[in-house]
Design a protein around this motif. Structure first.
Motif, PDB file in Angstrom:
ATOM      1  N   TYR A  49       0.847  -1.186   0.000  1.00 50.47           N
ATOM      2  CA  TYR A  49       0.000   0.000   0.000  1.00 50.47           C
ATOM      3  C   TYR A  49       0.889   1.245   0.000  1.00 50.47           C
ATOM      4  O   TYR A  49       2.102   1.161   0.241  1.00 50.47           O
ATOM      5  N   TYR A  53      -8.266   6.101   1.042  1.00 53.17           N
ATOM      6  CA  TYR A  53      -9.234   6.030  -0.050  1.00 53.17           C
ATOM      7  C   TYR A  53      -8.700   6.685  -1.307  1.00 53.17           C
ATOM      8  O   TYR A  53      -7.932   7.652  -1.259  1.00 53.17           O
ATOM      9  N   GLU A  54      -9.113   6.140  -2.429  1.00 48.01           N
ATOM     10  CA  GLU A  54      -8.954   6.771  -3.733  1.00 48.01           C
ATOM     11  C   GLU A  54     -10.366   6.934  -4.289  1.00 48.01           C
ATOM     12  O   GLU A  54     -10.964   5.977  -4.785  1.00 48.01           O
ATOM     13  N   GLY A  55     -10.890   8.137  -4.140  1.00 49.80           N
ATOM     14  CA  GLY A  55     -12.301   8.324  -4.458  1.00 49.80           C
ATOM     15  C   GLY A  55     -13.146   7.670  -3.388  1.00 49.80           C
ATOM     16  O   GLY A  55     -12.972   7.910  -2.189  1.00 49.80           O
ATOM     17  N   ASN A  56     -14.042   6.792  -3.792  1.00 48.79           N
ATOM     18  CA  ASN A  56     -14.920   6.100  -2.845  1.00 48.79           C
ATOM     19  C   ASN A  56     -14.397   4.730  -2.445  1.00 48.79           C
ATOM     20  O   ASN A  56     -15.024   4.041  -1.634  1.00 48.79           O
ATOM     21  N   ASP A  57     -13.274   4.329  -3.019  1.00 49.08           N
ATOM     22  CA  ASP A  57     -12.743   2.999  -2.750  1.00 49.08           C
ATOM     23  C   ASP A  57     -11.447   3.075  -1.958  1.00 49.08           C
ATOM     24  O   ASP A  57     -10.689   4.049  -2.054  1.00 49.08           O
ATOM     25  N   HIS A  58     -11.219   2.029  -1.185  1.00 45.78           N
ATOM     26  CA  HIS A  58      -9.939   1.949  -0.479  1.00 45.78           C
ATOM     27  C   HIS A  58      -8.791   1.887  -1.491  1.00 45.78           C
ATOM     28  O   HIS A  58      -8.955   1.405  -2.615  1.00 45.78           O
ATOM     29  N   ALA A  74      -5.519   0.734  -3.468  1.00 48.61           N
ATOM     30  CA  ALA A  74      -5.171  -0.605  -3.942  1.00 48.61           C
ATOM     31  C   ALA A  74      -3.684  -0.873  -3.748  1.00 48.61           C
ATOM     32  O   ALA A  74      -2.863   0.053  -3.669  1.00 48.61           O
TER      33      ALA A  74
END
Length: 342
Positions: free
Chosen positions: A214, A224-229, A231
């Protein structure tokens, strides 16, 4: 009768790669994951029609100029606690000064080389010599100025390399830094010459895939990247530019005089005369590593550093097979020379 003494040979440096494994998986081991021990022996001899190229260790006395450095002398100079390990000084030009820090054992998941474990002076062989050229043409001996070259640099598998162990000499690096007066010349030399990458993706944990991590500062991936965790991303080990690209390069001269070699640094010697290459072309001043100094107040000072470069690829990868390379032994032989004055 005039004495022919225009060459100094520093030979038979035997370094045994061996020791314990740390965190190896299966039959492979990352280039940084083992320790080594070293036995070192240097034999030097000087041979100029009317001059005598001599050497001594920096710090020795007026009576210590000699043509031979024995095993015991160099072993005492380096100390008994040498523990050579595969390491790297990172991106480096073939004429560049050696960085002040080198690194061993990349930290898993950490691409930035400067955050790895620092190498100590036990992890590479380094010594300093002073060179002088004593002109004996006149009634009194006097030190004079002469360009100094490398006429031999042998990087090879030791004759007593253990059975079943591969030749590791392609990974050897010899850095020579020569200081005379206000001038310093640096040369990085390897057996093959040319360029290698000193950054790239590695499978350090041995799971069969390139390591991922990470972003720095978010070890568990809670960001977060936008609404997602965030990657996982491939780790580029050895990255010094923080741009996550595999563009770190180490360039070196070839330990060869042959005109067909990649960046040949050595000069060709025949009948005590030096030439640029095997075609007997005129000697190129650019190949000089430095110049001896007239008088007896200062000397050509040569710092020699030898290490095992962990980024050298074997079998097309920078992860070495322990069964092939652990306990491998190799030799390094260095010959300094000045041109005969006919």
């Amino acid at each position: 009768m005039k004495l022919n003494k225009n060459k100094i040979i520093v030979s038979a440096l035997a370094l045994a790669i061996g020791g314990s494994l740390a965190g190896s998986v299966g039959s492979t081991i990352a280039w940084y994951q083992y320790s080594t021990r070293a036995n070192v022996a240097y034999v030097g001899e000087a041979s100029g029609v009317s001059s005598n190229l001599q050497m001594r260790f920096v710090g020795e006395g007026a009576n210590d100029w000699r043509t031979r450095i024995t095993y015991d002398q160099i072993n005492t100079k380096l100390g008994a606690n040498m523990k050579l390990v595969p390491m790297t000084f990172g991106a480096l030009g073939k004429d560049a000064a050696l960085p002040t820090k080198g690194y061993v054992q990349p930290a898993p998941g950490v691409g930035n080389m400067t955050k790895w474990k620092e190498a100590t002076d036990r992890n590479y062989a380094q010594f300093q010599l002073e060179l002088r050229n004593v002109n004996r043409e006149g009634a009194e001996a006097a030190n004079d100025e002469q360009d100094v070259y490398l006429s031999k640099l042998v990087l090879q598998k030791d004759l007593k390399n253990p059975e079943g162990k591969e030749d590791i000499s392609n990974a050897l690096r010899v850095h020579i830094s020569a200081n005379y007066g206000a001038t310093t010349k640096n040369r990085l030399i390897s057996k093959l010459g040319g360029d290698i990458n000193t950054s790239g993706k590695l499978d350090i944990d041995g799971d069969g895939a390139d390591d991922q991590a990470y972003p720095e500062g978010d070890e568990f991936g809670f960001g977060y990247e936008g609404n997602d965790h965030v990657a996982l991303k491939d780790v580029v080990y050895g990255d010094q530019n923080n741009d996550e690209t595999e563009n770190e390069i180490q360039s070196s001269y070839s330990a060869s005089y042959e005109s067909s070699a990649s960046n040949p640094l050595l000069v060709y010697s025949e009948n005590n005369v030096l030439y640029d290459d095997e075609t007997k072309a005129d000697l190129e001043d650019a190949k000089s590593i430095g110049t001896t100094i007239a008088g007896d107040s200062s000397y050509l000072t040569v710092t020699v550093t030898i290490w095992v470069e962990g980024w050298q690829k074997f079998d097309n990868k920078a992860i070495w097979d322990a069964t092939k390379y652990i306990d491998s032994k190799f030799d390094v032989g260095i010959q300094f020379a000045v041109q005969d004055r006919q």
